[in-house]
Design a protein around this motif. Structure first.
Motif, PDB file in Angstrom:
ATOM      1  N   PRO A 143       0.820  -1.212   0.000  1.00 29.46           N
ATOM      2  CA  PRO A 143       0.000   0.000   0.000  1.00 29.46           C
ATOM      3  C   PRO A 143       0.852   1.259   0.000  1.00 29.46           C
ATOM      4  O   PRO A 143       1.897   1.314   0.646  1.00 29.46           O
ATOM      5  N   GLY A 144       0.379   2.248  -0.735  1.00 25.43           N
ATOM      6  CA  GLY A 144       1.053   3.548  -0.734  1.00 25.43           C
ATOM      7  C   GLY A 144       2.041   3.705  -1.869  1.00 25.43           C
ATOM      8  O   GLY A 144       2.237   4.806  -2.365  1.00 25.43           O
ATOM      9  N   ILE A 145       2.671   2.621  -2.294  1.00 23.44           N
ATOM     10  CA  ILE A 145       3.745   2.775  -3.285  1.00 23.44           C
ATOM     11  C   ILE A 145       3.225   3.179  -4.672  1.00 23.44           C
ATOM     12  O   ILE A 145       3.786   4.084  -5.288  1.00 23.44           O
ATOM     13  N   ALA A 150       6.529   9.041 -10.065  1.00 26.16           N
ATOM     14  CA  ALA A 150       7.214   8.044 -10.899  1.00 26.16           C
ATOM     15  C   ALA A 150       8.710   7.971 -10.605  1.00 26.16           C
ATOM     16  O   ALA A 150       9.285   6.886 -10.513  1.00 26.16           O
ATOM     17  N   GLU A 151       9.344   9.113 -10.414  1.00 24.70           N
ATOM     18  CA  GLU A 151      10.797   9.086 -10.213  1.00 24.70           C
ATOM     19  C   GLU A 151      11.163   8.443  -8.882  1.00 24.70           C
ATOM     20  O   GLU A 151      12.148   7.724  -8.777  1.00 24.70           O
ATOM     21  N   THR A 152      10.356   8.727  -7.854  1.00 26.96           N
ATOM     22  CA  THR A 152      10.609   8.103  -6.554  1.00 26.96           C
ATOM     23  C   THR A 152      10.485   6.593  -6.703  1.00 26.96           C
ATOM     24  O   THR A 152      11.297   5.823  -6.181  1.00 26.96           O
ATOM     25  N   GLU A 154      10.897   4.795  -9.363  1.00 23.58           N
ATOM     26  CA  GLU A 154      11.998   4.230 -10.137  1.00 23.58           C
ATOM     27  C   GLU A 154      13.218   4.004  -9.249  1.00 23.58           C
ATOM     28  O   GLU A 154      13.854   2.958  -9.276  1.00 23.58           O
ATOM     29  N   GLY A 155      13.526   5.019  -8.409  1.00 24.35           N
ATOM     30  CA  GLY A 155      14.664   4.910  -7.504  1.00 24.35           C
ATOM     31  C   GLY A 155      14.460   3.782  -6.503  1.00 24.35           C
ATOM     32  O   GLY A 155      15.371   3.004  -6.217  1.00 24.35           O
ATOM     33  N   MET A 156      13.242   3.697  -5.987  1.00 26.49           N
ATOM     34  CA  MET A 156      12.928   2.644  -5.010  1.00 26.49           C
ATOM     35  C   MET A 156      13.104   1.269  -5.631  1.00 26.49           C
ATOM     36  O   MET A 156      13.660   0.355  -5.025  1.00 26.49           O
ATOM     37  N   ALA A 157      12.607   1.117  -6.849  1.00 22.71           N
ATOM     38  CA  ALA A 157      12.672  -0.188  -7.513  1.00 22.71           C
ATOM     39  C   ALA A 157      14.129  -0.616  -7.665  1.00 22.71           C
ATOM     40  O   ALA A 157      14.493  -1.757  -7.350  1.00 22.71           O
ATOM     41  N   ASP A 158      14.983   0.312  -8.095  1.00 26.02           N
ATOM     42  CA  ASP A 158      16.396  -0.030  -8.276  1.00 26.02           C
ATOM     43  C   ASP A 158      17.049  -0.394  -6.945  1.00 26.02           C
ATOM     44  O   ASP A 158      17.749  -1.386  -6.828  1.00 26.02           O
ATOM     45  N   GLY A 159      16.798   0.444  -5.927  1.00 27.71           N
ATOM     46  CA  GLY A 159      17.415   0.226  -4.616  1.00 27.71           C
ATOM     47  C   GLY A 159      16.979  -1.112  -4.023  1.00 27.71           C
ATOM     48  O   GLY A 159      17.811  -1.910  -3.569  1.00 27.71           O
TER      49      GLY A 159
END
Ligand code: HEM
Ligand code: HEM
Length: 433
Positions: A143-145, A150-152, A154-159
């Motif tokens: 939930p929440g994601i 979009a940029e946040t 993208e960064g989260m997905a990579d991390g």
């Protein structure tokens, strides 16, 4: 209640004397252990698999995700069960061993939560990937994601992809210690420890302290958490959909106060260049509309975007290559699927970077065939009085955009059939309103 231990000559007395874990603890331990070991193997296999047409990779990732979410729910039930039903007293062992064992157990519990959670956060944050559906049914995201910019995401997905991948090694390290400990106890110390968790296989044990209680709480809580997250996911925006600014979506009211520009469609063009069997070809969209606002007079600053809003709508049926054979096919299901998705939309809501007087960069969401993709478009912009001339180019990977994959399968995976890279060239002439 303490069950009676039946002694027999071939079983060391310590083994027979050990109390075992409750049936539920044992069932959860082995179910989760087997699933996790399987998940690591599948995780590595799918990582190494080539994607693209005809590949089962996406289907396998979907199963990996659904099984992973199941592991998380089983782990929640297991932890609650563990709190309500402490394990039987451990066999006598030196203090350091007991401490080491407990530490490894606690870390294993942490990993049993962290491993699926990191994967799930990654999957919920990914924009270009397929939605996480629970065994092909409803969508389930952390939930929440999906609501984050979009940029946040993208960064989260990579991390989190990094963390998810590294944690697999941590769990393997812990597992080696854990199994070594269990085997040492069982076969060197012969204290029947393994039998506590695998009764019958490694000798007989006494029964558990009691049958345990709180199953309703443990499984009920896990089921409730599952249902709550499924409910939130069903009512929230899809993971594949980056949040669009409601103002821009609903009323076409600009989200920016920057000056608006009127496009001169006669002098402007959106072209695409690719290759067919090694031969380059070029096409264009004969119809499109663009809504552009840009504060081009603002000073250049590569770190902070200038005020701007861009929305380009392209009717996909207007794609023309000048080659009747391509034009016939390009609107078809596997290519642009015009019947189902008549339009592609590129929208930039977060302002535009002005790197120098003439060099700009816009990052926006390209909605193509119902899926959102993050696209960066660097462009040059020259202003002459009230007229602006912009030229931008960006290379898109059509397979990653889900364009023409099946057609390749029919062509037996011949990737040279139509080149994956498609260069999109945008030339716009506009006047300040
Ligand atoms: C990924 C796989 C595994 C995980 C996550 C895992 C996790 C755990 C955890 C958290 C406990 C502590 C239970 C508690 O007291 O709360 C435990 C106990 C135990 N596990 Fe595993 N385990 C795994 C695989 C295995 C394997 C392959 C074996 C076989 C050698 C094994 C044998 C045992 C035994 C014998 C115990 C009981 C220890 C005792 O009596 O104190 N586990 N496991
Ligand atoms: C205990 C549970 C899990 C284990 C042991 C596990 C293990 C793994 C491993 C070993 C990989 C390969 C990593 C690499 O080498 O880069 C992987 C990849 C992946 N996992 Fe998991 N995973 C678990 C749960 C999940 C969950 C719950 C999700 C999502 C809902 C998930 C989503 C993914 C995805 C999407 C990838 C591919 C990453 C990529 O895009 O390249 N995993 N997993």
């Amino acid at each position: 209640m303490t069950a009676e231990a039946t002694q027999s000559d071939d079983i060391p007395s310590a083994t027979a004397g050990q109390q075992r874990y409750t049936a539920i603890a044992i069932a959860l331990h082995w179910a989760i252990a087997l699933l996790i070991i399987g998940m690591i193997a599948v995780g590595w296999i799918m990582e190494a698999m080539p994607g693209g047409p005809g590949s089962p990779k996406i289907a396998i990732i979907q199963i990996h995700k659904a099984v992973g979410i199941t592991i998380l729910m089983l782990t929640i039930a297991r932890i609650i069960w563990r709190v309500m039903n402490p394990p039987p007293a451990e066999p006598p062992m030196p203090k350091w061993q007991s401490l080491l064992a407990s530490s490894v157990h606690i870390l294993l519990y942490v990993l049993m939560v962290a491993m699926p959670l990191t994967g799930w956060i990654m999957a919920s944050a990914e924009i270009d990937q397929h939605d996480t559906r629970y065994f092909g049914t409803f969508e389930m995201n952390v939930p929440g994601i999906p609501g984050l910019p979009a940029e946040t995401r993208e960064g989260m997905a990579d991390g989190f992809e990094q963390v998810h991948s590294n944690l697999a090694w941590v769990i393997i390290g812990l597992l080696v210690l854990h199994v070594a400990g269990a085997v040492k106890h069982q076969f060197i110390d012969k204290d029947g420890l393994l039998a506590r968790m695998a009764p019958g296989l490694f000798g007989r044990t006494a029964g558990p302290v009691d049958d345990g209680q709180g199953g309703i709480w443990a499984f009920g809580a896990a089921a409730l958490i599952f249902a709550a997250i499924a409910g939130v996911s069903l009512s929230a925006p899809s993971a594949g959909t980056a949040p669009t600014t409601p103002a821009a979506e609903e009323s076409q009211t600009p989200v920016s106060n920057a000056p608006a520009w009127t496009v001169d469609y006669e002098k402007s063009a959106i072209l695409f260049r690719s290759g067919y069997m090694g031969q380059p070809f070029e096409g264009r969209f004969s119809k499109w509309t663009a809504q552009i606002q840009l504060d081009a007079a603002a000073p250049a600053n590569p770190d902070k975007p200038i005020d701007g809003y861009i929305r380009v709508v392209i009717p996909m049926s207007s794609a023309q290559t000048g080659e009747p054979y391509y034009d016939e096919n390009v609107g078809q299901g596997d290519w642009f699927d015009v019947a189902k998705h008549p339009e592609a939309v590129f929208e930039v809501t977060g302002g535009v970077f002005k790197d120098s007087d003439t060099q700009y960069e816009a990052t926006g969401i390209l909605k193509l065939k119902g899926v959102d993709h993050l696209v960066r478009l660097p462009f040059t912009l020259k202003i002459d009085g009230q007229t602006a001339t912009a030229h931008g180019e960006t290379t898109l990977k059509r397979l990653a955009l889900g364009v023409g994959a099946e057609t390749l399968t029919e062509a037996k995976g011949d990737a040279e059939y139509v080149q994956d890279d498609v260069l999109v060239v945008i030339d716009i002439v506009a006047t300040r309103q």
